[in-house]
Enzyme design. Structure first.
Site, PDB file in Angstrom:
ATOM      1  N   ASP A 104       0.782  -1.295  -0.249  1.00 21.62           N
ATOM      2  CA  ASP A 104       0.158  -0.033   0.191  1.00 21.62           C
ATOM      3  C   ASP A 104       0.749   1.355   0.149  1.00 21.62           C
ATOM      4  OD1 ASP A 104       0.667   0.514   2.668  1.00 21.62           O
ATOM      5  OD2 ASP A 104      -1.170  -0.218   3.518  1.00 21.62           O
TER       6      ASP A 104
ATOM      7  N   LYS B 176      -5.311   1.815  -0.509  1.00 20.49           N
ATOM      8  CA  LYS B 176      -6.027   2.897  -0.095  1.00 20.49           C
ATOM      9  C   LYS B 176      -5.229   4.237   0.074  1.00 20.49           C
ATOM     10  CE  LYS B 176      -9.858   0.501  -0.596  1.00 20.49           C
ATOM     11  NZ  LYS B 176     -11.188   1.004  -1.460  1.00 20.49           N
TER      12      LYS B 176
ATOM     13  N   MET C  67      -6.056   8.422  10.691  1.00 20.67           N
ATOM     14  CA  MET C  67      -6.698   8.829   9.666  1.00 20.67           C
ATOM     15  C   MET C  67      -7.647  10.310  10.047  1.00 20.67           C
ATOM     16  SD  MET C  67      -7.924   5.453   7.489  1.00 20.67           S
ATOM     17  CE  MET C  67      -7.962   4.220   8.906  1.00 20.67           C
TER      18      MET C  67
END
Ligand code: SAH
Length: 249
Positions: A39, A60, A175
């Site tokens: 990732d 992602k 996040m």
């Protein structure tokens, strides 16, 4: 590593970035891999261990166009069925907000053999690089790990922010950069003191690491003013004050 058989997928945690935080199992898997599907958070320094493998970036990344999860799952299955030793390499720990479970379930459904190699998560090891102990006996006896946005990219619904504020002496947010204003507001409305110490650690463990010391009330504005952004981990709690004495880097 002899027990990494062809046709298997190993789901490997890469840690927060400093390659010294890789496990021995992770290094062996990277060296033996035919293909590494990683990732966007995995550092260049870590990928260097997979010099003999094909490297594929599939992951992602908040705010940017990224492949859909079924597409990633299908790729892992296809590469395994083609007889390769497949490493699925994820930043931090694969099971900490990393969709590792979804990928494992896809492998199970496709009858692909797999192994899981845990990694050091940003919310523990990354904070340690900023001199923040995620627990310490005199300060907090519980920690909550929370994601700052859900699958839709919005701040997560269904979180009882007042309960969160009461439940743990340390709240660690992943996040969360895009929704810090909203999250701090909800935590303060739920009873947390506006001057609760907040640390924002960007690029934890990497040479370009940056740390912002702020408070719940000022966090969103100071994040914006400082230009600090993703990837960043946010810790909320009195334990952040130990940073003053415990910073070692
Ligand atoms: N599985 C990862 C987390 C994936 S979610 C882990 O265990 O660490 C992605 C979020 O992790 C980022 O938005 C950020 O909040 C955090 N993160 C990952 N690596 C980081 C780093 N080096 N520094 C700061 N935050 C990081």
């Amino acid at each position: 590593m002899s027990d990494f058989a062809k046709g298997e997928v190993w789901l490997v945690g890469a840690g927060p970035g400093d390659a010294g935080l890789l496990t021995l199992h992770a290094v062996e898997a990277l060296k033996a891999a035919d293909i590494v599907v990683h990732d966007a958070l995995v550092s260049v320094e870590v990928l260097a261990y997979a010099s003999g493998a094909e490297l594929v970036l599939l992951g992602k990344r908040g705010g940017k166009p990224s492949p859909k999860q079924p597409e990633i799952n299908a790729r892992l299955v296809a590469e395994a069925k083609a007889g390769k030793r497949v490493v699925r390499l994820k930043g931090g720990d694969p099971f900490m907000f990393g969709r590792g479970a979804e990928e494992v379930l896809a492998l199970v459904a496709a009858d692909v053999k797999f192994r899981v190699i845990p990694g050091i998560t940003a919310g523990i090891g990354g904070l340690a690089y900023a001199g923040i102990p995620v627990t310490s006996r005199d300060v907090n006896s519980s920690v909550i790990f929370l994601t700052g946005h859900d699958q839709t990219g919005l701040s997560p619904v269904g979180v009882d922010w007042s309960a969160v504020g009461k439940a743990a002496g340390m709240i660690v947010l992943y996040m969360a950069m895009r929704h810090m204003g909203e999250i701090s507001g909800k935590l303060i409305a739920g009873g947390l003191a506006a001057d609760t110490p907040v640390a924002v650690v960007m690029n934890a463990s990497l040479p370009e690491m940056r740390v912002l010391d702020t408070t719940l009330e000022r966090a969103a504005a100071e994040i914006e003013a400082s230009g600090i952004g993703a990837p960043a981990i946010v810790s909320i709690g009195q334990g952040n004050l130990l940073r003053e004495q415990m910073t070692w880097r």
